[in-house]
Design a protein around this motif. Structure first.
Motif, PDB file in Angstrom:
ATOM      1  N   PRO A 353       0.831  -1.212   0.000  1.00 63.97           N
ATOM      2  CA  PRO A 353       0.000   0.000   0.000  1.00 63.97           C
ATOM      3  C   PRO A 353       0.868   1.266   0.000  1.00 63.97           C
ATOM      4  O   PRO A 353       0.627   2.186  -0.764  1.00 63.97           O
ATOM      5  CB  PRO A 353      -0.807  -0.099   1.306  1.00 63.97           C
ATOM      6  CG  PRO A 353      -0.590  -1.468   1.835  1.00 63.97           C
ATOM      7  CD  PRO A 353       0.642  -2.017   1.209  1.00 63.97           C
ATOM      8  N   LEU A 354       1.904   1.281   0.862  1.00 61.56           N
ATOM      9  CA  LEU A 354       2.692   2.494   1.022  1.00 61.56           C
ATOM     10  C   LEU A 354       3.886   2.467   0.069  1.00 61.56           C
ATOM     11  O   LEU A 354       5.024   2.229   0.458  1.00 61.56           O
ATOM     12  CB  LEU A 354       3.145   2.639   2.472  1.00 61.56           C
ATOM     13  CG  LEU A 354       1.990   2.648   3.482  1.00 61.56           C
ATOM     14  CD1 LEU A 354       2.512   2.636   4.899  1.00 61.56           C
ATOM     15  CD2 LEU A 354       1.088   3.847   3.272  1.00 61.56           C
ATOM     16  N   TYR A 419      -5.930   1.858  -3.972  1.00 58.37           N
ATOM     17  CA  TYR A 419      -5.226   1.865  -2.687  1.00 58.37           C
ATOM     18  C   TYR A 419      -5.910   0.943  -1.673  1.00 58.37           C
ATOM     19  O   TYR A 419      -5.257   0.109  -1.023  1.00 58.37           O
ATOM     20  CB  TYR A 419      -5.127   3.295  -2.129  1.00 58.37           C
ATOM     21  CG  TYR A 419      -4.395   3.303  -0.811  1.00 58.37           C
ATOM     22  CD1 TYR A 419      -3.004   3.330  -0.770  1.00 58.37           C
ATOM     23  CD2 TYR A 419      -5.084   3.195   0.402  1.00 58.37           C
ATOM     24  CE1 TYR A 419      -2.321   3.272   0.433  1.00 58.37           C
ATOM     25  CE2 TYR A 419      -4.407   3.134   1.609  1.00 58.37           C
ATOM     26  CZ  TYR A 419      -3.035   3.180   1.621  1.00 58.37           C
ATOM     27  OH  TYR A 419      -2.350   3.106   2.803  1.00 58.37           O
ATOM     28  N   TYR A 420      -7.231   1.094  -1.551  1.00 59.27           N
ATOM     29  CA  TYR A 420      -7.924   0.269  -0.540  1.00 59.27           C
ATOM     30  C   TYR A 420      -7.785  -1.217  -0.869  1.00 59.27           C
ATOM     31  O   TYR A 420      -7.657  -2.050   0.020  1.00 59.27           O
ATOM     32  CB  TYR A 420      -9.399   0.666  -0.453  1.00 59.27           C
ATOM     33  CG  TYR A 420      -9.624   1.994   0.260  1.00 59.27           C
ATOM     34  CD1 TYR A 420      -8.990   2.281   1.465  1.00 59.27           C
ATOM     35  CD2 TYR A 420     -10.491   2.952  -0.277  1.00 59.27           C
ATOM     36  CE1 TYR A 420      -9.197   3.496   2.117  1.00 59.27           C
ATOM     37  CE2 TYR A 420     -10.698   4.162   0.376  1.00 59.27           C
ATOM     38  CZ  TYR A 420     -10.052   4.426   1.563  1.00 59.27           C
ATOM     39  OH  TYR A 420     -10.261   5.623   2.211  1.00 59.27           O
ATOM     40  N   GLN A 421      -7.813  -1.553  -2.170  1.00 58.34           N
ATOM     41  CA  GLN A 421      -7.671  -2.962  -2.536  1.00 58.34           C
ATOM     42  C   GLN A 421      -6.286  -3.478  -2.144  1.00 58.34           C
ATOM     43  O   GLN A 421      -6.142  -4.574  -1.598  1.00 58.34           O
ATOM     44  CB  GLN A 421      -7.914  -3.146  -4.046  1.00 58.34           C
ATOM     45  CG  GLN A 421      -7.998  -4.596  -4.481  1.00 58.34           C
ATOM     46  CD  GLN A 421      -9.052  -5.396  -3.694  1.00 58.34           C
ATOM     47  OE1 GLN A 421     -10.206  -4.982  -3.599  1.00 58.34           O
ATOM     48  NE2 GLN A 421      -8.639  -6.513  -3.077  1.00 58.34           N
ATOM     49  N   ARG A 422      -5.244  -2.654  -2.392  1.00 61.39           N
ATOM     50  CA  ARG A 422      -3.886  -3.085  -2.002  1.00 61.39           C
ATOM     51  C   ARG A 422      -3.780  -3.247  -0.489  1.00 61.39           C
ATOM     52  O   ARG A 422      -3.151  -4.173   0.013  1.00 61.39           O
ATOM     53  CB  ARG A 422      -2.837  -2.059  -2.449  1.00 61.39           C
ATOM     54  CG  ARG A 422      -2.444  -2.123  -3.873  1.00 61.39           C
ATOM     55  CD  ARG A 422      -1.059  -1.550  -4.133  1.00 61.39           C
ATOM     56  NE  ARG A 422      -0.764  -0.258  -3.541  1.00 61.39           N
ATOM     57  CZ  ARG A 422      -1.166   0.922  -3.989  1.00 61.39           C
ATOM     58  NH1 ARG A 422      -1.923   0.965  -5.082  1.00 61.39           N
ATOM     59  NH2 ARG A 422      -0.838   2.037  -3.386  1.00 61.39           N
ATOM     60  N   GLY A 491      -2.999   6.236   3.459  1.00 65.14           N
ATOM     61  CA  GLY A 491      -3.398   6.310   2.051  1.00 65.14           C
ATOM     62  C   GLY A 491      -3.986   7.673   1.736  1.00 65.14           C
ATOM     63  O   GLY A 491      -3.773   8.233   0.654  1.00 65.14           O
ATOM     64  N   TYR A 492      -4.722   8.208   2.693  1.00 66.43           N
ATOM     65  CA  TYR A 492      -5.315   9.539   2.518  1.00 66.43           C
ATOM     66  C   TYR A 492      -4.206  10.572   2.337  1.00 66.43           C
ATOM     67  O   TYR A 492      -4.265  11.433   1.456  1.00 66.43           O
ATOM     68  CB  TYR A 492      -6.163   9.846   3.752  1.00 66.43           C
ATOM     69  CG  TYR A 492      -6.820  11.197   3.756  1.00 66.43           C
ATOM     70  CD1 TYR A 492      -7.883  11.476   2.893  1.00 66.43           C
ATOM     71  CD2 TYR A 492      -6.413  12.191   4.637  1.00 66.43           C
ATOM     72  CE1 TYR A 492      -8.494  12.719   2.902  1.00 66.43           C
ATOM     73  CE2 TYR A 492      -7.010  13.426   4.667  1.00 66.43           C
ATOM     74  CZ  TYR A 492      -8.051  13.689   3.790  1.00 66.43           C
ATOM     75  OH  TYR A 492      -8.653  14.921   3.808  1.00 66.43           O
TER      76      TYR A 492
END
Ligand code: B12
Ligand code: SF4
Length: 507
Positions: A353-354, A419-422, A491-492
Motif C-alpha cells: 500500500p505504502l 489503494y484500498y484494494q492493495r 493512504g489519505y
C-alpha cells in the motif's frame, strides 16, 4: 584567549529546520493521531549527547513548533542540522540567528554533501561528528575554534553516546527513532548513503542498543520505533546476534515497541533473519525495490534485486508478519516505454500500500552525479525531494513524457479504489497474531478513529470506497483492525499529496 570557561553553562539551541510535505512527512495522516511530526531529529539529539554535560540545551524542531525570537535570544550558540529539502529553512534560521549576533554551527547530510552553497554559519561540520564535536569544544575553550571541521575518518559507532531523547516532546511524534548501523555494503549508482557513511557497515553493540531502548522505555515511550539505518541488514552477522537480544528485551518489557527498519531486498533470502525479526516484533519494513525492469536495475548497479523474483521476495517477507513499504524509481536510461504500466502492475501485484514512487534524482557527490556530469546531462542541484516531480538531469526518455507518466503512476496507485484494494491484500498476506503496541491508550484511539471516519467516511468524496474497505477489513481482519485504520489514514495522506499539484510537477 578562551572563548568559554570550562565550567560555563553555555546555552545551546538545537534547531531542526522545516521540511515540505512529502511521502515521508505523513503530514495529512498525522493529525488524526494528534501528532505534529513523524520522527524526531535523531542527528541533533546525538549532537546534544556529544556536548559537555554542563551546557544547557533546548531543542526546537520547527516541524513541531515555530522557532521563537525568545529561543534565539536565550541561546549563546545555535546548532542546526539539515537534509537538502530543508536548505531554504536552514538558510533562514542561520540568517535570523546571525542577525541576533549568535554563534551558529551547522552540520548534517545537506551540509556534508553540498559544501559549495552553504549559508554563512560560523562553523561547518562535514561528516559524522563523533570525533570533531569534542575537538570543537576543546578549540572553543582554547579560544581557537575553526570554521570547518571535516571528520578525518568514519568513527566506530561504539563512540556514539545515547541520543538525548529527553529533549524531544515525545507526545508530538508518531514514532521514535534509533540507529543501529551506518553504511551499506552495496553500490547503487544513485545512492548518497555509501558516499556519506561508506560501504563498510558499522554497528553499535547490543549493549548500546539495549541502553537506548531502556532510555526510550523509561521516558514512557510506547509504540513504533523506526530504525533509521539505510540498510538494517548491511552487517547480517551482527544483526543476527542482535535480534535474539532484542526479542528477549521486548519479552521482558511486555512488548512496548514495534520496529520498522529499512532493508535491502536480499532480506527475503534469509529465513533466520526473517524469523528473528518476527520474534522481535518487526511489523513493517521499507525496501528499496526501485523497479521491476532488470535492465534498469543493472544500470543502477542494484544486483541484489536481480538475484530472485521480486514479487516472491515481497510475498515471503510479508509472510513473516511484516507489511512491506517500498521505494520505486522511474527515469532510468533503460526504462522501456511501458515503464509506467509496469510499475503500476508491480505495485498492485505486490500488495504494497505504502509505495513511494520518485523520479530518479542525481544527488550531489554520487556515482550517478559524476556519470551525468561526464555525459553533460546534469541540469541543476537536486531539490532533495525525489517525489516533487522535478528533474535535475536530461533523461533518455522525453522529459515531458517522463513527468506525465510519473504523475499517472501516482494518480493511479493512490486512487481510492486501487489503494484500498492493495491495503486489503496486504492485510490478507501479513498475518500477525499480536496487536501492535500503541502509545495513546483507548481514548486517543477512539479520537483517532472518529477523526478518520469524519474525514474519510463523511467528508471525502471517496467515502463509498472507504466504507466498503472498512466493512471488509472488519469482517476479515478484525484482529488487525487498528492496522487497517492506520493504512486508510496513510493512504489519505498519499492521495492528498498526489492530488496537490504543487507536489507533482514542481509547481
Ligand atoms: C530518519 C530519516 C528521515 C526521517 C526523519 C528526519 C528526522 N526527523 O530526523 C524522515 C522519514 C521524515 C525523512 C524524510 C526525508 N528524507 Co530522510 N533520512 C533519514 C535517515 C534514514 C536517518 C537520519 C538520521 O536520523 N540519522 C542518524 C543521525 C545520528 O545521523 P546524522 O543525521 O547523519 O547525524 C550525524 C552527523 O551528520 C552529524 N550531524 C548531524 N546534524 C548535525 C548538526 C550539527 C550542528 C553538527 C555539528 C553535526 C551534525 O552528527 C551526527 C552524529 O555523527 C537518513 C539517512 C541516514 N543514514 O542518515 C535519511 C536522509 C537524511 N533523508 C534524505 C531524504 C532525501 C529524505 C526525503 C527528501 C525523502 C523523500 N523524498 O520523502 C524526506 C524529506 C523530508 C520530508 N519532507 O519528509 C536523504 C538526505 C540527502 C541529503 N544529502 O540531504 C538521506 C541522507 C537519505 C538518502 N539516502 O538520501 N528522513
Ligand atoms: S541498498 Fe540502499 S543504502 Fe545500500 S547502496 Fe543501495 S540504495 Fe544505498
Amino acid at each position: 584567549m578562551s572563548l568559554i570557561s570550562k565550567d560555563l553553562a553555555l546555552k545551546t539551541l538545537l534547531v531542526y529546520p522545516e521540511f515540505p510535505d512529502t511521502y515521508w512527512s505523513f503530514r495529512h495522516a498525522l493529525w488524526f493521531e494528534g501528532k505534529r511530526s513523524a520522527f524526531p531529529p535523531l542527528g541533533l539529539m546525538t549532537v546534544s549527547a556529544l556536548l559537555p554535560d554542563s551546557w544547557k540545551r533546548r531543542l526546537v524542531d520547527m516541524n513541531v513548533r515555530p522557532l521563537k525570537t525568545s529561543d534565539i535570544k536565550w541561546a549563546d550558540v545555535v546548532f542546526a542540522s539539515a537534509m537538502i529539502v530543508q536548505k531554504d529553512s536552514l538558510r533562514h534560521v542561520v540568517e535570523l540567528c546571525k542577525a541576533a549576533g549568535k554563534r551558529v554551527v551547522i552540520g548534517g547530510p545537506y551540509v556534508s554533501t553540498s559544501r559549495g552553497h552553504l549559508p554563512e554559519a560560523d562553523h561547518i561540520f562535514l561528516g559524522e561528528a563523533e570525533t570533531t564535536l569534542p575537538e570543537f569544544v576543546r578549540d572553543l575553550e582554547n579560544g581557537q575554534p575553526k570554521r570547518i571541521y571535516q571528520a578525518p575518518e568514519r568513527p566506530a559507532l561504539s563512540t556514539t553516546p545515547i541520543p538525548h531523547f529527553q529533549l524531544a516532546d515525545l507526545k508530538r511524534y508518531s514514532a521514535m527513532s534509533i540507529q543501529y548501523s551506518r553504511g551499506c555494503p552495496f553500490q547503487c549508482e544513485f545512492c548518497d548513503i555509501i558516499e556519506i557513511y561508506g560501504r563498510v557497515p558499522r554497528t553499535k553493540s547490543n549493549e548500546q542498543m539495549l541502553a537506548e531502548l531502556d532510555a526510550l522505555f523509561n521516558l514512557g515511550w510506547r509504540g513504533t520505533v523506526f530504525i533509521v539505518d539505510d540498510n538494517f541488514i548491511g552487517n547480517k552477522r551482527n544483526v543476527k546476534r542482535l535480534l535474539p537480544v532484542l526479542a528477549d528485551w521486548s519479552e521482558r518489557h511486555g512488548h512496548p515497541f514495534s520496529f520498522i527498519p529499512e532493508a535491502s531486498v536480499n532480506l527475503a533470502e534469509d529465513d533466520e533473519l526473517l524469523e528473528g525479526m518476527r520474534r522481535a516484533r518487526f511489523r513493517r519494513v521499507f525496501l528499496g525495490i526501485e523497479t521491476p525492469v532488470e535492465a534498469s536495475l543493472k544500470e543502477a548497479q542494484k544486483g541484489q534485486n536481480i538475484r530472485g523474483d521480486l514479487l516472491n521476495s515481497v510475498r515471503k517477507i510479508q509472510s513473516y508478519g511484516m507489511q512491506v513499504m517500498a521505494g520505486f524509481i522511474v527515469g532510468f536510461d533503460n526504462d522501456p516505454e511501458d515503464i509506467f504500466e509496469r510499475q503500476i502492475e508491480f505495485i498492485r501485484e505486490s500488495a504494497i500500500p505504502l509505495a513511494m514512487v520518485g523520479l530518479l534524482t542525481a544527488l550531489p557527490d554520487t556515482q550517478l552525479w559524476r556519470r551525468l556530469e561526464r555525459e553533460g546531462r546534469l541540469l541543476t542541484e537536486s531539490s532533495g525531494n525525489n517525489t516533487d516531480g522535478s528533474l535535475n538531469f536530461i533523461p533518455k526518455m522525453d522529459a515531458a513524457r517522463l513527468v506525465e507518466g510519473y504523475k499517472t503512476i501516482l494518480r493511479t496507485i493512490y486512487s481510492p479504489g486501487e489503494y484500498y484494494q492493495r491495503a486489503l491484500n496486504c492485510l490478507e498476506r501479513v498475518i500477525t497474531v499480536e496487536p501492535e503496541p500503541r502509545g495513546g491508550g483507548l481514548i486517543r484511539d477512539a479520537r483517532a478513529l472518529s477523526l478518520v471516519v469524519l474525514a474519510l467516511g463523511i467528508r471525502d468524496r471517496a467515502r463509498a470506497e472507504f466504507w466498503r474497505y472498512l466493512g471488509q477489513a472488519y469482517a476479515r481482519h478484525r484482529e488487525n483492525f487498528a492496522d487497517a485504520i492506520k493504512l486508510a489514514a496513510m493512504g489519505y495522506h498519499l492521495r492528498k499529496l498526489a492530488e496537490d499539484g504543487a507536489q507533482i510537477g514542481g509547481g
